[in-house]
Enzyme design. Structure first.
Site, PDB file in Angstrom:
ATOM      1  N   ASP A 297       1.238   7.813 -18.883  1.00 49.47           N
ATOM      2  CA  ASP A 297       0.329   7.996 -20.006  1.00 49.47           C
ATOM      3  C   ASP A 297       1.191   8.205 -21.259  1.00 49.47           C
ATOM      4  O   ASP A 297       2.415   8.328 -21.182  1.00 49.47           O
ATOM      5  CB  ASP A 297      -0.645   9.161 -19.754  1.00 49.47           C
TER       6      ASP A 297
HETATM    7  C1  BGC Z   1      -4.839   8.583 -22.981  1.00 48.00           C
HETATM    8  C2  BGC Z   1      -4.943   7.328 -22.145  1.00 48.00           C
HETATM    9  C3  BGC Z   1      -4.835   6.111 -23.013  1.00 48.00           C
HETATM   10  C4  BGC Z   1      -3.532   6.166 -23.788  1.00 48.00           C
HETATM   11  C5  BGC Z   1      -3.288   4.967 -24.688  1.00 48.00           C
HETATM   12  C6  BGC Z   1      -3.639   8.551 -23.919  1.00 48.00           C
HETATM   13  O1  BGC Z   1      -3.666   9.601 -24.828  1.00 48.00           O
HETATM   14  O2  BGC Z   1      -4.766   9.707 -22.134  1.00 48.00           O
HETATM   15  O3  BGC Z   1      -6.145   7.335 -21.423  1.00 48.00           O
HETATM   16  O4  BGC Z   1      -4.896   4.953 -22.234  1.00 48.00           O
HETATM   17  O5  BGC Z   1      -3.549   7.328 -24.612  1.00 48.00           O
HETATM   18  O6  BGC Z   1      -4.168   4.920 -25.740  1.00 48.00           O
END
Ligand code: BGC
Length: 756
Positions: A297
């Site tokens: 993530d």
């Molecule tokens: C979130 C993810 C997301 C990623 C990219 C993160 O802060 O937890 O779910 O896919 O950002 O935007």
């Protein structure tokens, strides 16, 4: 590739089919061979830095959303990095032109010409906005989710995106957690079915098709079990609960073909997921045979330092990578440290090659090597690659089918389109907060508000009055007085209240899950007029309803429904469609009951249904343990009765099947769709079991005055649980079984699983 099927026009048909099948199989393996050859030859030629480049993913320069601590890049530096092979792809970049330029630099101007991949958070639509995933789960129709994700993939792929950071498959049992809105709710089976359907929808029948998007089940794992429902917070879970509750939707997504997976921000029992070898390598690769790659993530590798799991960036990169996180999102940590870690021997070259191979194989499967600019070309003016009108129709259908009717005293609904004076009151009557929390892109088709749709549906639009009454979280001066006057002048009030888009989603946990106080005051004041009230809840989570909201004569849960919010709500309000949604999350009576879920354990002192006020029992002194509205609950516009349950044989043989039949009678005057739910409870086992577990469900039409039979088949597999040795197990014994309209009540029977 040239076809290798020979011409056999004279051959008998059977022989022809046989030879064709043989040739197709060998074509496929030939293609695989060619692809593997290309990848191996690339890996053999890549420098360590180029290899790490394939594991480094960024938001484009200048378009970094959210997390401000992420490393900023300049556009020039970015282009230079692409040319140097230091970047595998980008996520959430706007517009085609920038993607085309970047792809040009990768394919034509870098040494090895490896194509970039463009990713995006396509959570519930792109140009057409579909209901938020939690809302769509209320349809209890995985096939519907497959269609909406397919439509989303068609739209997003025509903007150059071939990789989505979805579906989110985290089980969410604590309504305070804001991200529950992105998943399919509290139940293992329902979430697993939606997880698989969404993967199939995004990926389509063949990843190499230009409109296929690589799916990414996230966040692996346990993210929804955050303590206190606080986003990013610590998770402390037994391995049994992890395996039994939180992992199955991921497994279902992978079995459905997902080839990437996102590791989560949270720790589980002391080990951050992003560096959790037992999870990322042991379970994911070892036990499940996952062939794709793991992406972190957003800066989750760097966050190992804040977790106190790594002393510095070097250690964080090493721990995350060796545990199994193949691709680093946004931190740049892999590029900074992996070359040095490989040189020192702390990270074996085989591990690096394995990660690169996984990424390149997926790029190959997506057809990026053969057609890197596909989806990045400008369409001739006036052409589109998808049927926008069909997608809007689908959005209306999905929105309609996501709405849950909780209450309809005295058959207040449906309303008449003529002759009824309607006061539409509340902060969500107009254009605000229609989409929900996950729209990072511009250019959505204009949504239709409730106000516009009601006006359009009414025979005499002048019979509709609209007043705001309150802001979402603050009082509106004079608002309540004006709304009360409007209510008094009307025959019925439609009260559109609840949560704004900002009140759920990432980093949007709430400590209180009630309707915000200023709107509660509005609802109480409207209730005091004595006019009949239909509450339209806008919400990204289960809410605890009270006073003027709870006591309204009709309540519809409308989540965030997207582009066609207004028309879908009008369809239901005026009875052009009967509501058919069912809650994918329990609605508790009070906020203090959370985490609240139907599939809880019994305890040694369960609350007694016939003596709910008995003390020294597992209950609060100020509330019963019942939900206000249980999981699975929802009404239609006609009453139904479950009857004639037949379960047989009374003894389920070890290798046999159990047949379960029931009849659903519609005792009203309108057709309805009913979702029949089958739950089981294991009376005694070597590990305590929940009071009930959903094992099957079926959505059926039941015509007015008629009846429909539903039939289920259970086998030993449905009775499996994680045993004392943490392995799946089944034990003979006695089971309860219910077939009914929700997790409470239903027709009851028992059966015995015979020993093997
Ligand atoms: C979130 C993810 C997301 C990623 C990219 C993160 O802060 O937890 O779910 O896919 O950002 O935007």
């Amino acid at each position: 590739m040239r076809s290798c099927v020979p011409s056999l026009s004279q051959a008998p048909r059977a022989l022809l089919l046989f030879v064709t099948a043989l040739c197709l199989a060998s074509c496929a393996s030939l293609h695989r061979g060619v692809a593997d050859g290309r990848i191996e030859s690339l890996i053999a030629r890549m420098t360590v830095e180029e290899k790490v480049g394939q594991l480094s993913l960024y938001a484009p320069a200048g378009e970094i959303v959210g997390n401000p601590q992420a490393a900023h890049q300049s556009a020039e530096r970015e282009l230079a990095d692409i040319r140097a092979g230091r970047i595998t792809g980008f996520f959430n970049g706007q517009g085609l032109e920038a993607k085309r330029r970047a792809q040009q630099a990768a394919v034509k101007e870098s040494r090895l010409g490896i194509p970039l991949i463009f990713a995006a958070d396509i959570i519930h639509g792109f140009r057409t906005v579909f209901p938020v995933p939690l809302g769509e789960a209320a349809s209890w129709e995985p096939a519907l989710a497959e269609r909406t994700t397919r439509a989303s993939a068609e739209e997003a792929s025509s903007d150059g995106f071939r990789w989505t950071f979805a579906p989110m498959v985290d089980i969410a049992r604590d309504a305070r957690w804001g991200r529950g809105v992105e998943g399919a709710g509290e139940d293992v089976l329902l979430s697993s079915r939606f997880a698989a359907a969404r993967v199939r929808g995004f990926q389509g029948p063949d990843l190499s098709r230009p409109d296929a998007m690589l799916a990414t089940p996230k966040h692996f794992a346990g993210y929804g079990a955050a303590e206190g429902g606080l986003d990013y917070n610590t998770v402390d879970l037994s391995e049994r609960t992890l395996r039994e509750v939180y992992l199955p939707p991921f497994k279902a997504a992978i079995d459905a073909g997902a080839l990437s997976i996102m590791s989560a921000f949270n720790e589980i029992s002391g080990i951050p997921s992003n560096a959790n070898r037992a999870l990322l390598t042991g379970i994911l690769r070892g036990e499940w045979g996952f062939k794709g790659f793991v992406v972190s993530d957003y800066t989750a590798d760097e966050e190992l330092i804040a977790h106190g799991f790594a002393a510095d960036g070097r250690e964080a990169a090493k721990r995350a990578f060796l545990a199994g996180t193949d691709v680093s999102m946004q931190s740049g940590l892999y590029m900074r440290w992996l070359p040095e870690l490989v040189a020192s021997g702390e990270v074996p070259m085989e591990r690096l090659d394995d990660a690169v191979r996984r990424v390149l194989r997926v790029k190959e499967k997506l057809g990026l090597f053969d057609a890197p600019f596909r989806g990045l070309e400008d369409d001739p003016p006036g052409t589109t690659r998808y049927d926008a009108a069909a997608h809007q129709a689908l959005a209306r259908e999905a929105a309609r089918r996501s709405i849950v009717l909780l209450k309809n005293q005295g058959d207040l609904l449906p309303l008449s389109k003529s002759g009824t004076r309607i006061a539409l009151i509340g902060p969500f009557a107009g254009m605000s907060d229609l989409f929900g929390p996950w729209m990072v892109f511009r250019g959505q088709a204009a949504p239709v508000s409730i106000e516009d749709a009601l006006r359009g549906a009414l025979a005499d639009p002048s019979l509709l009055s609209v007043s705001r009454g309150s802001n979402v979280e603050t009082a509106l001066p004079g608002g309540i007085d004006a709304a009360v006057a409007a209510a008094r002048a009307a025959d019925v009030v439609v009260l559109s209240i609840g949560e704004s888009e900002k009140m759920s989603g990432e980093a949007s946990s709430r400590s209180d899950i009630e309707v915000p106080q200023p709107q509660q005051d509005l609802a109480n004041a409207i209730a005091a007029t004595g006019k009949p009230v239909v509450v339209l809840l806008r919400n990204g989570r289960a809410l605890a309803l009270k006073q003027g909201v709870r006591d309204a004569r009709a309540i519809l849960v409308t989540w965030f429904l997207g582009s066609q919010t207004g028309p879908a709500i009008a369809d239901i309000l005026f009875g052009d469609a009967s509501p058919s949604g069912r809650l994918p999350v329990s609605f508790p009576q009070t906020p203090g009951q959370v985490p609240y879920y139907y599939s809880h354990k019994r305890t040694g002192r369960p609350e007694l249904a016939d003596h709910p006020d008995l003390s020294y029992r597992a209950r609060y002194i100020d509330a019963t343990n019942e939900a206000l509205y249980p999981f699975g609950f929802g009404l239609g516009y006609a009453p139904v009765r479950y009857e004639a349950l037949e379960v047989g044989p009374a003894q389920l043989a070890w290798n046999g099947t159990l047949s379960v039949k029931a009849r659903i009678a519609n005792t009203g005057h309108r057709d309805v769709e009913e979702t029949a739910q089958l739950y089981i409870g294991n009376r005694a086992a070597s590990v305590t079991r929940p009071v009930r577990e959903l094992k099957a469900f079926r959505k059926v039409n039941v015509p007015a005055g008629g009846a429909t039979e539903v039939e289920f088949t259970l086998s030993r597999r449905d009775l499996e649980f994680i045993g004392q040795d943490l392995q799946p197990t089944v034990e003979p014994g006695q089971f309860d079984l219910w077939v009914g309209p929700s997790a409470v009540g239903g027709l009851h029977s028992t059966f015995v699983l015979a020993p093997g």
